[in-house]
Design a protein around this motif. Structure first.
Motif, PDB file in Angstrom:
ATOM      1  N   LEU A  70       0.830  -1.212   0.000  1.00  0.00           N
ATOM      2  CA  LEU A  70       0.000   0.000   0.000  1.00  0.00           C
ATOM      3  C   LEU A  70       0.860   1.256   0.000  1.00  0.00           C
ATOM      4  CD1 LEU A  70      -2.663  -1.152   2.620  1.00  0.00           C
ATOM      5  CD2 LEU A  70      -3.113  -0.689   0.187  1.00  0.00           C
ATOM      6  N   MET A  71       2.041   1.177   0.601  1.00  0.00           N
ATOM      7  CA  MET A  71       2.968   2.309   0.652  1.00  0.00           C
ATOM      8  C   MET A  71       3.794   2.440  -0.619  1.00  0.00           C
ATOM      9  SD  MET A  71       4.244   1.617   4.567  1.00  0.00           S
ATOM     10  CE  MET A  71       5.693   2.692   4.477  1.00  0.00           C
ATOM     11  N   GLY A  72       3.675   1.473  -1.530  1.00  0.00           N
ATOM     12  CA  GLY A  72       4.432   1.516  -2.777  1.00  0.00           C
ATOM     13  C   GLY A  72       5.866   1.044  -2.661  1.00  0.00           C
ATOM     14  N   LYS A  73       6.167   0.307  -1.586  1.00  0.00           N
ATOM     15  CA  LYS A  73       7.539  -0.156  -1.369  1.00  0.00           C
ATOM     16  C   LYS A  73       7.827  -1.504  -2.034  1.00  0.00           C
ATOM     17  CE  LYS A  73       8.913   3.304   1.164  1.00  0.00           C
ATOM     18  NZ  LYS A  73       9.942   4.242   0.644  1.00  0.00           N
ATOM     19  N   ILE A  74       6.791  -2.288  -2.283  1.00  0.00           N
ATOM     20  CA  ILE A  74       6.939  -3.559  -3.002  1.00  0.00           C
ATOM     21  C   ILE A  74       5.838  -3.647  -4.054  1.00  0.00           C
ATOM     22  CG2 ILE A  74       8.116  -4.786  -1.132  1.00  0.00           C
ATOM     23  CD1 ILE A  74       5.470  -6.054  -0.337  1.00  0.00           C
ATOM     24  N   GLU A  75       6.076  -4.451  -5.073  1.00  0.00           N
ATOM     25  CA  GLU A  75       5.136  -4.509  -6.196  1.00  0.00           C
ATOM     26  C   GLU A  75       3.878  -5.304  -5.901  1.00  0.00           C
ATOM     27  OE1 GLU A  75       6.383  -5.054 -10.217  1.00  0.00           O
ATOM     28  OE2 GLU A  75       8.433  -4.412  -9.768  1.00  0.00           O
ATOM     29  N   THR A  76       4.011  -6.357  -5.111  1.00  0.00           N
ATOM     30  CA  THR A  76       2.847  -7.178  -4.763  1.00  0.00           C
ATOM     31  C   THR A  76       2.934  -7.556  -3.289  1.00  0.00           C
ATOM     32  OG1 THR A  76       3.702  -9.431  -5.047  1.00  0.00           O
ATOM     33  CG2 THR A  76       3.085  -8.237  -7.062  1.00  0.00           C
ATOM     34  N   PRO A  77       1.783  -7.826  -2.640  1.00  0.00           N
ATOM     35  CA  PRO A  77       1.795  -8.280  -1.251  1.00  0.00           C
ATOM     36  C   PRO A  77       1.809  -9.809  -1.153  1.00  0.00           C
ATOM     37  CG  PRO A  77      -0.440  -7.779  -1.876  1.00  0.00           C
ATOM     38  CD  PRO A  77       0.407  -7.544  -3.117  1.00  0.00           C
ATOM     39  N   GLU A  78       2.263 -10.450  -2.192  1.00  0.00           N
ATOM     40  CA  GLU A  78       2.183 -11.913  -2.318  1.00  0.00           C
ATOM     41  C   GLU A  78       2.862 -12.632  -1.161  1.00  0.00           C
ATOM     42  OE1 GLU A  78       4.119 -14.952  -5.555  1.00  0.00           O
ATOM     43  OE2 GLU A  78       3.172 -13.139  -6.352  1.00  0.00           O
ATOM     44  N   VAL A  79       2.163 -13.626  -0.628  1.00  0.00           N
ATOM     45  CA  VAL A  79       2.734 -14.530   0.380  1.00  0.00           C
ATOM     46  C   VAL A  79       2.636 -15.954  -0.158  1.00  0.00           C
ATOM     47  CG1 VAL A  79       2.253 -13.069   2.371  1.00  0.00           C
ATOM     48  CG2 VAL A  79       0.520 -14.697   1.590  1.00  0.00           C
ATOM     49  N   ARG A  80       3.394 -16.854   0.436  1.00  0.00           N
ATOM     50  CA  ARG A  80       3.384 -18.240  -0.025  1.00  0.00           C
ATOM     51  C   ARG A  80       2.478 -19.110   0.839  1.00  0.00           C
ATOM     52  NH1 ARG A  80       9.601 -19.529  -2.062  1.00  0.00           N
ATOM     53  NH2 ARG A  80       9.320 -18.416  -4.039  1.00  0.00           N
ATOM     54  N   PRO A  81       1.767 -20.037   0.201  1.00  0.00           N
ATOM     55  CA  PRO A  81       0.973 -21.001   0.957  1.00  0.00           C
ATOM     56  C   PRO A  81       1.888 -21.758   1.923  1.00  0.00           C
ATOM     57  CG  PRO A  81       0.482 -21.146  -1.392  1.00  0.00           C
ATOM     58  CD  PRO A  81       1.676 -20.264  -1.253  1.00  0.00           C
ATOM     59  N   PRO A  82       1.410 -22.074   3.113  1.00  0.00           N
ATOM     60  CA  PRO A  82       0.005 -22.035   3.529  1.00  0.00           C
ATOM     61  C   PRO A  82      -0.507 -20.683   4.008  1.00  0.00           C
ATOM     62  CG  PRO A  82       1.330 -22.966   5.276  1.00  0.00           C
ATOM     63  CD  PRO A  82       2.264 -22.730   4.127  1.00  0.00           C
ATOM     64  N   LEU A  83       0.286 -19.624   3.942  1.00  0.00           N
ATOM     65  CA  LEU A  83      -0.247 -18.304   4.258  1.00  0.00           C
ATOM     66  C   LEU A  83      -1.188 -17.871   3.144  1.00  0.00           C
ATOM     67  CD1 LEU A  83       2.904 -16.416   5.614  1.00  0.00           C
ATOM     68  CD2 LEU A  83       1.063 -17.498   6.927  1.00  0.00           C
ATOM     69  N   ALA A  84      -2.119 -16.997   3.493  1.00  0.00           N
ATOM     70  CA  ALA A  84      -3.078 -16.475   2.518  1.00  0.00           C
ATOM     71  C   ALA A  84      -3.113 -14.958   2.624  1.00  0.00           C
ATOM     72  CB  ALA A  84      -4.465 -17.052   2.779  1.00  0.00           C
ATOM     73  N   GLY A  85      -3.603 -14.321   1.567  1.00  0.00           N
ATOM     74  CA  GLY A  85      -3.708 -12.868   1.562  1.00  0.00           C
ATOM     75  C   GLY A  85      -4.670 -12.364   2.626  1.00  0.00           C
ATOM     76  N   LEU A  86      -4.585 -11.073   2.940  1.00  0.00           N
ATOM     77  CA  LEU A  86      -5.453 -10.471   3.954  1.00  0.00           C
ATOM     78  C   LEU A  86      -6.922 -10.555   3.555  1.00  0.00           C
ATOM     79  CD1 LEU A  86      -4.007  -7.055   5.234  1.00  0.00           C
ATOM     80  CD2 LEU A  86      -4.172  -9.208   6.476  1.00  0.00           C
ATOM     81  N   ALA A  87      -7.771 -10.863   4.510  1.00  0.00           N
ATOM     82  CA  ALA A  87      -9.208 -10.801   4.298  1.00  0.00           C
ATOM     83  C   ALA A  87      -9.604  -9.340   4.058  1.00  0.00           C
ATOM     84  CB  ALA A  87      -9.941 -11.354   5.513  1.00  0.00           C
ATOM     85  N   GLU A  88     -10.688  -9.120   3.360  1.00  0.00           N
ATOM     86  CA  GLU A  88     -11.103  -7.770   2.965  1.00  0.00           C
ATOM     87  C   GLU A  88     -11.297  -6.851   4.170  1.00  0.00           C
ATOM     88  OE1 GLU A  88     -11.531  -4.779   0.443  1.00  0.00           O
ATOM     89  OE2 GLU A  88     -11.113  -6.835  -0.207  1.00  0.00           O
ATOM     90  N   ASN A  89     -11.936  -7.369   5.228  1.00  0.00           N
ATOM     91  CA  ASN A  89     -12.156  -6.503   6.396  1.00  0.00           C
ATOM     92  C   ASN A  89     -10.846  -6.137   7.082  1.00  0.00           C
ATOM     93  OD1 ASN A  89     -11.850  -9.194   7.329  1.00  0.00           O
ATOM     94  ND2 ASN A  89     -12.924  -8.726   9.232  1.00  0.00           N
ATOM     95  N   SER A  90      -9.886  -7.068   7.102  1.00  0.00           N
ATOM     96  CA  SER A  90      -8.570  -6.783   7.681  1.00  0.00           C
ATOM     97  C   SER A  90      -7.829  -5.745   6.844  1.00  0.00           C
ATOM     98  CB  SER A  90      -7.733  -8.061   7.776  1.00  0.00           C
ATOM     99  OG  SER A  90      -8.326  -8.996   8.637  1.00  0.00           O
TER     100      SER A  90
END
Length: 293
Positions: A258-278
């Motif tokens: 969100l700050m523009g410091k990295i191109e994607t917030p990608e994480v590796r499974p078994p982690l998952a991306g942030l839920a919308e409310n988070s």
């Protein structure tokens, strides 16, 4: 090597399933510019558990190219396989890292004697400075102060990253370990308190997002400027919480994205991306509390 202040537990940026080398370099440069006192790569926050050996070597090479000689450079080498942890620690030593951070073996649930044997075996077969890493919330085993004090008698075991979250345990470490043994908080919430008790700094998640402010907090704490340190700690508390709105390092990666410091917030499974409310909560905190986006 001066192990103190704000040491960032750096994320590993990914893009399309691979390590994003350019973003990684940019983060390393940014931390040097912002005054971070030390850099840890391939720790928990760096998603070391899902990084293969070839990627590990490349990440280490890049970190050395960008950081070596500027601030202390640490690499996580711990696994729940003692021989593999030794292999990774030897690799760190041969490549020229300043220290190795070794987490207590997870899943196996060793006894205190097993923990002592694990660390002493690695230490006696290497010369690199070793930082013990105690994080019971992730490993299901607590490296107790008596065991740490015993390990601290080994010459190249020089410090502990204590992430138990228990100030009583930190106090016992200070009482039982040699004066030249360095105690670092492994938990942003206890960083200020740990230094006030006699610790030397923090290995920080929040420093990924606010490196300058975490460095200032640790500097003021170490100097004994209590008024400034208290004010900073309270100001940063909401961000500490935001970094654990879901499992670390997911929020940190989304914040940097969100700050523009990295191109994607990608994480590796078994982690998952942030839920919308988070994600919405994180955006609000970054914008309204800290003006970061």
């Amino acid at each position: 090597m001066n192990l103190q202040g704000s040491i960032v537990a750096l994320i590993t940026p990914f893009k399309d399933g691979k390590v994003d080398e350019q973003s990684f370099r940019n983060l390393l440069k940014w931390h040097i510019q912002e005054g971070t006192h030390g850099i840890l790569v391939l720790g928990t926050t760096g998603e070391a558990a899902t990084i293969d050996k070839e990627e590990r070597k490349r990440i280490m090479e890049i970190a050395l190219e960008e950081v070596k000689g500027k601030v202390p450079l640490i690499v996580g080498t711990g696994t729940n396989n003692t021989k593999l942890a030794l292999e990774y620690t030897k690799m760190a030593e041969e490549m020229g890292f300043d220290a190795a951070l070794i987490v207590t073996p997870y899943y196996n649930k060793p006894t205190q004697n097993g923990l002592y044997e694990h660390y002493s075996y690695i230490a006696k077969n290497t010369n690199i400075p070793i930082i013990l890493y105690n994080v019971p919330g992730r490993t299901s085993v607590n490296l107790l102060p008596d065991t740490t004090a015993k390990l601290a008698q080994i010459e190249n075991i020089v410090a502990i990253k204590e992430a138990c979250g228990n100030i009583k345990q930190v106090t016992e470490l200070l009482l039982k370990c040699p004066e030249d043994f360095t105690i670092l908080s492994g938990d942003d919430f206890t960083a200020y308190a740990t230094v006030m008790l006699g610790g030397k700094g923090v290995i920080s998640v929040a420093a990924n997002v606010i490196p300058k402010e975490m460095a200032e907090l640790m500097e003021s704490s170490l100097k004994g400027d209590v008024a400034k340190a208290q004010k900073l700690n309270l100001k940063l508390y909401t961000l500490y919480k935001a970094m654990f709105i879901e499992t670390n390092p997911v929020p940190a990666k989304y914040a940097l994205w969100l700050m523009g410091k990295i191109e994607t917030p990608e994480v590796r499974p078994p982690l998952a991306g942030l839920a919308e409310n988070s994600l919405e909560q994180l955006k609000k905190i970054l914008k309204e509390n800290y003006g970061l986006i």
